[in-house]
Design a protein around this motif. Structure first.
Motif, short mmCIF file in Angstrom:
data_model
loop_
_atom_site.label_atom_id
_atom_site.label_comp_id
_atom_site.label_asym_id
_atom_site.label_seq_id
_atom_site.Cartn_x
_atom_site.Cartn_y
_atom_site.Cartn_z
N HIS A 47 0.83 -1.20 0.00
CA HIS A 47 0.00 0.00 0.00
C HIS A 47 0.87 1.26 0.00
CE1 HIS A 47 -2.64 3.03 2.11
NE2 HIS A 47 -3.31 2.75 1.03
N SER A 48 1.87 1.28 0.85
CA SER A 48 2.72 2.48 0.93
C SER A 48 3.68 2.58 -0.26
CB SER A 48 3.49 2.50 2.25
OG SER A 48 4.34 1.39 2.36
N PHE A 49 4.14 1.45 -0.77
CA PHE A 49 5.04 1.45 -1.93
C PHE A 49 4.39 2.09 -3.14
CE2 PHE A 49 6.52 -0.93 -5.76
CZ PHE A 49 7.76 -0.34 -5.87
N ARG A 50 3.10 1.90 -3.28
CA ARG A 50 2.37 2.48 -4.42
C ARG A 50 2.42 4.00 -4.41
NH1 ARG A 50 -0.71 -1.38 -7.05
NH2 ARG A 50 -0.83 -3.37 -5.95
N MET A 51 2.75 4.59 -3.27
CA MET A 51 2.84 6.04 -3.17
C MET A 51 4.27 6.55 -3.25
SD MET A 51 0.00 6.82 -0.22
CE MET A 51 0.36 5.46 0.88
N ALA A 52 5.24 5.66 -3.37
CA ALA A 52 6.65 6.04 -3.30
C ALA A 52 7.06 6.99 -4.43
CB ALA A 52 7.54 4.81 -3.27
N GLU A 53 6.63 6.73 -5.64
CA GLU A 53 6.99 7.62 -6.75
C GLU A 53 6.47 9.03 -6.52
OE1 GLU A 53 8.95 7.61 -9.32
OE2 GLU A 53 9.50 5.49 -9.38
N THR A 54 5.28 9.13 -5.95
CA THR A 54 4.73 10.44 -5.63
C THR A 54 5.58 11.13 -4.57
OG1 THR A 54 2.51 9.68 -6.18
CG2 THR A 54 2.66 11.66 -4.82
N LEU A 55 6.03 10.36 -3.59
CA LEU A 55 6.90 10.92 -2.56
C LEU A 55 8.21 11.43 -3.15
CD1 LEU A 55 6.30 8.36 0.31
CD2 LEU A 55 5.70 10.79 0.33
N VAL A 56 8.76 10.71 -4.11
CA VAL A 56 9.98 11.16 -4.79
C VAL A 56 9.70 12.47 -5.52
CG1 VAL A 56 11.62 10.64 -6.64
CG2 VAL A 56 11.00 8.85 -4.99
N GLY A 59 9.63 15.40 -3.32
CA GLY A 59 10.85 15.68 -2.57
C GLY A 59 10.84 15.11 -1.15
N GLN A 60 9.93 14.19 -0.87
CA GLN A 60 9.82 13.58 0.45
C GLN A 60 10.64 12.29 0.58
OE1 GLN A 60 7.90 14.64 3.21
NE2 GLN A 60 7.82 16.52 2.04
N LEU A 61 11.16 11.81 -0.55
CA LEU A 61 11.90 10.55 -0.58
C LEU A 61 12.96 10.64 -1.67
CD1 LEU A 61 11.79 7.65 0.69
CD2 LEU A 61 10.37 7.01 -1.26
N ALA A 62 14.16 10.19 -1.36
CA ALA A 62 15.25 10.22 -2.33
C ALA A 62 15.02 9.17 -3.41
CB ALA A 62 16.58 9.98 -1.64
N ARG A 63 15.24 9.54 -4.65
CA ARG A 63 15.05 8.62 -5.76
C ARG A 63 15.92 7.37 -5.60
NH1 ARG A 63 12.30 7.71 -9.68
NH2 ARG A 63 11.36 9.75 -9.85
N LYS A 64 17.11 7.53 -4.99
CA LYS A 64 18.04 6.40 -4.90
C LYS A 64 17.49 5.22 -4.09
CE LYS A 64 20.59 8.36 -1.02
NZ LYS A 64 21.85 8.89 -0.57
N VAL A 65 16.49 5.44 -3.24
CA VAL A 65 15.94 4.32 -2.47
C VAL A 65 14.91 3.52 -3.26
CG1 VAL A 65 16.35 5.51 -0.28
CG2 VAL A 65 14.07 5.58 -1.31
N MET A 66 14.49 4.04 -4.40
CA MET A 66 13.47 3.34 -5.18
C MET A 66 13.92 1.95 -5.62
SD MET A 66 10.64 4.92 -5.20
CE MET A 66 9.81 3.93 -6.43
N ALA A 67 15.19 1.78 -5.94
CA ALA A 67 15.67 0.45 -6.36
C ALA A 67 15.47 -0.58 -5.25
CB ALA A 67 17.14 0.52 -6.79
N ASP A 68 15.80 -0.20 -4.01
CA ASP A 68 15.60 -1.12 -2.89
C ASP A 68 14.12 -1.37 -2.64
OD1 ASP A 68 18.30 -1.55 -2.41
OD2 ASP A 68 18.43 0.00 -0.86
N LEU A 69 13.31 -0.34 -2.73
CA LEU A 69 11.87 -0.52 -2.54
C LEU A 69 11.29 -1.42 -3.62
CD1 LEU A 69 10.77 3.13 -1.60
CD2 LEU A 69 11.17 1.18 -0.06
N GLN A 70 11.74 -1.25 -4.86
CA GLN A 70 11.27 -2.11 -5.95
C GLN A 70 11.72 -3.55 -5.74
OE1 GLN A 70 12.89 0.32 -9.07
NE2 GLN A 70 10.94 1.35 -9.43
N GLU A 71 12.93 -3.74 -5.25
CA GLU A 71 13.41 -5.09 -4.99
C GLU A 71 12.59 -5.76 -3.88
OE1 GLU A 71 17.51 -7.60 -4.20
OE2 GLU A 71 17.64 -5.47 -4.64
#
Length: 138
Positions: A47-56, A59-71
């Motif tokens: 549920h929260s992962f689906r909002m991660a791109e919006t957070l990026v 500016g609420q989340l660094a893009r570099k963490v997206m790879a780990d979240l996707q994994e």
């Protein structure tokens, strides 16, 4: 329907990650306290992962963490299906390599944010609380 504000979305992600990053015994304690099944850990993350791109984008989340979240998402999705039911038991939290890998990745995302899971934070919250390390008692 109104979209939740960025701080709410970020908090949901941090809380989902802190439960996922917690050691297996803490996860079991969380499951028992909230009277939910093991898959709730993955559902909260999803549920929260689906909002991660919006957070990026906000500016609420660094893009570099997206790879780990996707994994993490790939790992948990790969554990799905009836043939993998044994991976969704409380015992599997202690022994399954998929849970161990997801736990390590969640910790890797949280570490630079200086967030640590505290078991006493489980009280009074539907999903626990992520607590900055600087807020911990020494």
């Amino acid at each position: 329907m109104e979209s939740p504000d960025p701080s709410f979305r970020r908090r949901l992600l941090m809380e989902a990650l802190t439960v996922l990053a917690a050691d297996a015994q803490t996860q079991v304690t969380w499951l028992v306290r909230h009277a939910v099944m093991t898959d709730e850990i993955a559902l909260d993350f999803d549920h929260s992962f689906r909002m991660a791109e919006t957070l990026v984008a906000e500016g609420q989340l660094a893009r570099k963490v997206m790879a780990d979240l996707q994994e993490i998402d790939v790992i948990l999705s790969g554990m799905s299906g009836g043939e993998n039911a044994d991976r969704w038991t409380r015992d599997a939290l202690f022994t399954d390599e998929g849970w161990a890998l997801a736990r390590r990745l969640a910790r890797r995302v949280l570490e630079p944010l200086r967030v640590r899971w505290r078991i006493d934070s489980l009280r009074g919250s539907s999903h626990g609380t992520s607590v900055p390390l600087s807020a911990r008692a020494s």
